[in-house]
Motif scaffolding. Structure first.
Motif, mmCIF file in Angstrom:
data_model
loop_
_atom_site.group_PDB
_atom_site.id
_atom_site.type_symbol
_atom_site.label_atom_id
_atom_site.label_comp_id
_atom_site.label_asym_id
_atom_site.label_seq_id
_atom_site.Cartn_x
_atom_site.Cartn_y
_atom_site.Cartn_z
ATOM 1 N N HIS A 273 5.664 13.533 -12.639
ATOM 2 C CA HIS A 273 5.726 14.613 -11.652
ATOM 3 C C HIS A 273 4.276 14.970 -11.332
ATOM 4 O O HIS A 273 3.556 15.468 -12.199
ATOM 5 C CB HIS A 273 6.464 15.836 -12.224
ATOM 6 C CG HIS A 273 7.903 15.574 -12.541
ATOM 7 N ND1 HIS A 273 8.931 15.906 -11.692
ATOM 8 C CD2 HIS A 273 8.474 14.987 -13.631
ATOM 9 C CE1 HIS A 273 10.092 15.562 -12.241
ATOM 10 N NE2 HIS A 273 9.839 14.995 -13.423
ATOM 11 N N TRP A 274 3.851 14.694 -10.093
ATOM 12 C CA TRP A 274 2.440 14.863 -9.779
ATOM 13 C C TRP A 274 2.247 15.359 -8.358
ATOM 14 O O TRP A 274 3.211 15.524 -7.603
ATOM 15 C CB TRP A 274 1.679 13.565 -10.016
ATOM 16 C CG TRP A 274 2.150 12.375 -9.195
ATOM 17 C CD1 TRP A 274 3.230 12.302 -8.357
ATOM 18 C CD2 TRP A 274 1.524 11.086 -9.138
ATOM 19 N NE1 TRP A 274 3.320 11.060 -7.784
ATOM 20 C CE2 TRP A 274 2.293 10.292 -8.247
ATOM 21 C CE3 TRP A 274 0.409 10.528 -9.728
ATOM 22 C CZ2 TRP A 274 1.966 8.960 -7.956
ATOM 23 C CZ3 TRP A 274 0.093 9.206 -9.442
ATOM 24 C CH2 TRP A 274 0.862 8.437 -8.578
ATOM 25 N N GLY A 275 0.993 15.570 -7.977
ATOM 26 C CA GLY A 275 0.683 16.082 -6.655
ATOM 27 C C GLY A 275 0.473 14.999 -5.620
ATOM 28 O O GLY A 275 0.127 15.293 -4.474
ATOM 29 N N MET A 276 0.684 13.734 -5.984
ATOM 30 C CA MET A 276 0.529 12.615 -5.064
ATOM 31 C C MET A 276 1.825 12.383 -4.297
ATOM 32 O O MET A 276 2.909 12.766 -4.755
ATOM 33 C CB MET A 276 0.150 11.346 -5.833
ATOM 34 C CG MET A 276 -1.036 11.508 -6.758
ATOM 35 S SD MET A 276 -2.602 11.678 -5.897
ATOM 36 C CE MET A 276 -2.834 10.008 -5.301
ATOM 37 N N THR A 277 1.725 11.737 -3.151
ATOM 38 C CA THR A 277 2.903 11.361 -2.380
ATOM 39 C C THR A 277 2.737 9.939 -1.865
ATOM 40 O O THR A 277 1.642 9.377 -1.896
ATOM 41 C CB THR A 277 3.128 12.294 -1.174
ATOM 42 O OG1 THR A 277 1.984 12.245 -0.317
ATOM 43 C CG2 THR A 277 3.377 13.727 -1.620
ATOM 44 N N GLY A 278 3.840 9.370 -1.392
ATOM 45 C CA GLY A 278 3.802 8.042 -0.796
ATOM 46 C C GLY A 278 4.269 6.958 -1.751
ATOM 47 O O GLY A 278 3.922 6.968 -2.937
ATOM 48 N N LEU A 279 5.051 6.021 -1.223
ATOM 49 C CA LEU A 279 5.553 4.926 -2.055
ATOM 50 C C LEU A 279 4.414 4.027 -2.521
ATOM 51 O O LEU A 279 4.499 3.416 -3.592
ATOM 52 C CB LEU A 279 6.591 4.115 -1.275
ATOM 53 C CG LEU A 279 7.820 4.885 -0.792
ATOM 54 C CD1 LEU A 279 8.817 3.934 -0.136
ATOM 55 C CD2 LEU A 279 8.478 5.638 -1.949
ATOM 56 N N ARG A 315 -9.050 10.585 -0.172
ATOM 57 C CA ARG A 315 -7.731 9.964 -0.116
ATOM 58 C C ARG A 315 -6.739 11.107 0.058
ATOM 59 O O ARG A 315 -6.275 11.688 -0.909
ATOM 60 C CB ARG A 315 -7.424 9.157 -1.371
ATOM 61 C CG ARG A 315 -7.866 7.696 -1.292
ATOM 62 C CD ARG A 315 -9.353 7.560 -1.189
ATOM 63 N NE ARG A 315 -9.812 6.163 -1.166
ATOM 64 C CZ ARG A 315 -11.064 5.817 -1.067
ATOM 65 N NH1 ARG A 315 -12.007 6.743 -0.992
ATOM 66 N NH2 ARG A 315 -11.420 4.550 -1.035
ATOM 67 N N MET A 316 -6.473 11.469 1.309
ATOM 68 C CA MET A 316 -5.644 12.619 1.648
ATOM 69 C C MET A 316 -6.141 13.886 0.945
ATOM 70 O O MET A 316 -5.383 14.626 0.323
ATOM 71 C CB MET A 316 -4.177 12.346 1.327
ATOM 72 C CG MET A 316 -3.489 11.493 2.370
ATOM 73 S SD MET A 316 -3.595 12.186 4.039
ATOM 74 C CE MET A 316 -2.566 13.639 3.864
ATOM 75 N N VAL A 339 -0.415 3.356 8.118
ATOM 76 C CA VAL A 339 1.045 3.505 8.039
ATOM 77 C C VAL A 339 1.440 4.275 6.787
ATOM 78 O O VAL A 339 2.213 5.241 6.828
ATOM 79 C CB VAL A 339 1.740 2.127 8.046
ATOM 80 C CG1 VAL A 339 3.213 2.267 7.673
ATOM 81 C CG2 VAL A 339 1.632 1.475 9.415
ATOM 82 N N LEU A 340 0.911 3.838 5.632
ATOM 83 C CA LEU A 340 1.302 4.435 4.352
ATOM 84 C C LEU A 340 0.857 5.887 4.253
ATOM 85 O O LEU A 340 1.590 6.740 3.738
ATOM 86 C CB LEU A 340 0.728 3.610 3.205
ATOM 87 C CG LEU A 340 1.252 2.172 3.094
ATOM 88 C CD1 LEU A 340 0.480 1.392 2.042
ATOM 89 C CD2 LEU A 340 2.742 2.161 2.777
ATOM 90 N N THR A 341 -0.337 6.176 4.736
ATOM 91 C CA THR A 341 -0.849 7.549 4.703
ATOM 92 C C THR A 341 0.023 8.481 5.525
ATOM 93 O O THR A 341 0.444 9.554 5.052
ATOM 94 C CB THR A 341 -2.295 7.597 5.225
ATOM 95 O OG1 THR A 341 -3.140 6.864 4.330
ATOM 96 C CG2 THR A 341 -2.798 9.023 5.314
ATOM 97 N N LEU A 342 0.304 8.102 6.749
ATOM 98 C CA LEU A 342 1.096 8.958 7.633
ATOM 99 C C LEU A 342 2.546 9.053 7.174
ATOM 100 O O LEU A 342 3.172 10.111 7.263
ATOM 101 C CB LEU A 342 1.021 8.428 9.063
ATOM 102 C CG LEU A 342 -0.375 8.442 9.697
ATOM 103 C CD1 LEU A 342 -0.339 7.835 11.092
ATOM 104 C CD2 LEU A 342 -0.932 9.857 9.747
#
Length: 455
Positions: A273-279, A315-316, A339-342
């Protein structure tokens, strides 16, 4: 020993400077453009930087000149170094001979995700008491610096496929001789030095050839370009990873990737469980866990460590918020990374509730990498921005190509100066907008200037 570094302001060469200083050397350097975070790190390390055409460093000649790969024949400092018959080397060669030669090297390679994955590995090792050294092409928030020596056998290095120097056209990573190798992915990039994907695959196979039989190679279960690299020959055990296939797998607990379970060969290890997002970051996490476990970290401790991973600057990174407008700084400089960022931010916005659902996702980008400036990816850029509600771009007329705005599915605004772009954004952004500014350079300080315009 006095070491002078030509091209010291890049993240890699700046890291070399910090490592050399930590080893007790006298370090100086020169460059033409220096800005945070590297300018701040060099200043904090007490490393003097002069203009790139200042030849005073040769008045009391250093014992060694380390030449960055951005330096070319014809540059005044390069020519002066050669004419003076100074001892010189490349950054990767210096690193290999002075730091890596007796270390357990964990190298992270691939077109995308190298910096973030390297930072994750370094953090997991540090969190579990292994105090690794590292050299990363960004600043991990958990450390605040891009490089350190460490005091254990472990050293984590971001392994770039770009060429080594004007006198050594091999990829940087062939110098590192990793015991643990992560290959995140592989796409065509660096069109200024590679004619096609096959040429990059050859360099990756040279890297594979350097990994010992008692090492480990970690890569995605579904990555044809890497499969083709390994089909040329592999003498090292491998582990694969993926969301649905591989030795290491992840099960999404939240769609945006901010929570997921980790499994090894079907056995549940734990949850992140972390503050990062994205596959893409979920996959980066699996790579980091696998690499850390190979270095001796218990799997459940690696999972726990990542729950405290704070990410990497640029990085975001959230620059700030004013008048309901949120501005992010991101390094994305390739269509896939865009693509991955958005995609990740779009899913995050959907998770945050009704107040953001009415807001727009605004993409602001500068195609600054050598490949982008050549216009190689111009026809794939429209699809890369599919998740954005509006796109704003800076295109330098000197690049001699135009963005195919008619191929985009949303409004696109192109400006040919930073000032014009700033004015347009200041007039057109509105409360609720989530603005991602994407460039692998300083973008003329647009991030902070834009935020300040709303304060």
């Amino acid at each position: 020993m006095h070491i002078h570094i030509l091209g010291i302001a890049g993240t890699f060469m700046g890291g070399i400077a910090q490592l050399a200083k930590a080893k007790g050397h006298q370090v100086s350097g020169s460059d033409k453009a220096i800005y945070p975070p590297m300018s701040t790190q060099l200043e904090q390390a007490g490393i003097a930087v002069m203009a790139d055409d200042d030849l005073r460093f040769l008045q009391n000649p250093p014992e060694q000149v380390v030449i960055g790969n951005a330096m070319r024949r014809g540059h005044v400092a390069v020519e002066a170094t050669l004419n003076a018959q100074q001892v010189y080397t490349s950054g990767p060669q210096w690193l290999a001979e002075n730091v890596l030669h007796d270390r357990w090297v964990i190298a992270v390679a691939g077109t995308h995700g190298k910096t973030t994955t390297s930072a994750m590995v370094a953090w997991v090792l540090d969190y579990t008491g292994l105090n690794p050294g590292f050299l990363i092409g960004g600043v991990p928030e958990n450390f605040g610096v891009s490089a350190r020596l460490g005091d254990t056998p472990f050293f984590v290095v971001e392994a770039d496929e770009y060429d080594t120097a004007f006198f050594d056209k091999r990829s940087k990573f062939v110098h590192y001789h990793p015991r643990t190798l992560v290959m995140n992915n592989l796409e065509f990039d660096h069109a200024d030095i590679f004619p096609d994907l096959a040429a990059i695959q050859t360099q990756f196979h040279h890297l594979v050839r350097t990994v010992p039989g008692n090492g480990l190679i970690i890569y995605p279960a579904q990555e044809q370009a890497l499969d083709e690299v390994l089909e040329r020959g592999c003498w090292t055990p491998t582990q694969t990873l993926g969301l649905e296939q591989g030795d290491w797998q992840a099960g999404l607990l939240i769609e945006d990737g901010s929570a997921f379970s980790v499994l090894y060969q079907g056995k549940l290890i734990g949850q992140v469980h972390w503050g990062m997002t994205g596959l893409h970051n979920v996959q980066n996490a699996l790579s980091a866990i696998a690499a850390s476990v190979h270095a001796g970290v218990p799997p459940f401790e690696a999972v726990n460590a990542l729950s405290k991973f704070k990410g990497v600057r640029r990085r975001m990174t959230k620059v700030g918020e004013a008048k309901g407008i949120t501005i992010y700084d991101d390094f994305a400089h390739h269509p896939t990374a865009i693509v991955l960022t958005l995609q990740g931010l779009k899913k995050q916005m959907a998770q945050t509730g009704s107040k953001n659902k009415s807001g727009r996702l605004i993409a602001v980008f500068e195609p600054r990498s050598n490949t982008m400036r050549l216009g190689v990816h111009k026809n794939t850029l429209p699809q890369a921005f599919v998740d954005a509600d509006a796109v704003y771009a800076f295109i330098d007329p000197a690049w001699n190509w135009q963005l195919p705005t008619e191929a985009f599915s949303q409004k696109v605004t192109v400006e040919n100066s930073y000032e014009a772009l700033l004015n347009t954004l200041a007039n057109e952004l509105q409360a609720g907008d989530q603005v991602v500014i994407m460039s692998n350079g300083s973008f003329g300080g647009l991030h902070q200037t834009l935020l300040d315009s709303f304060l």
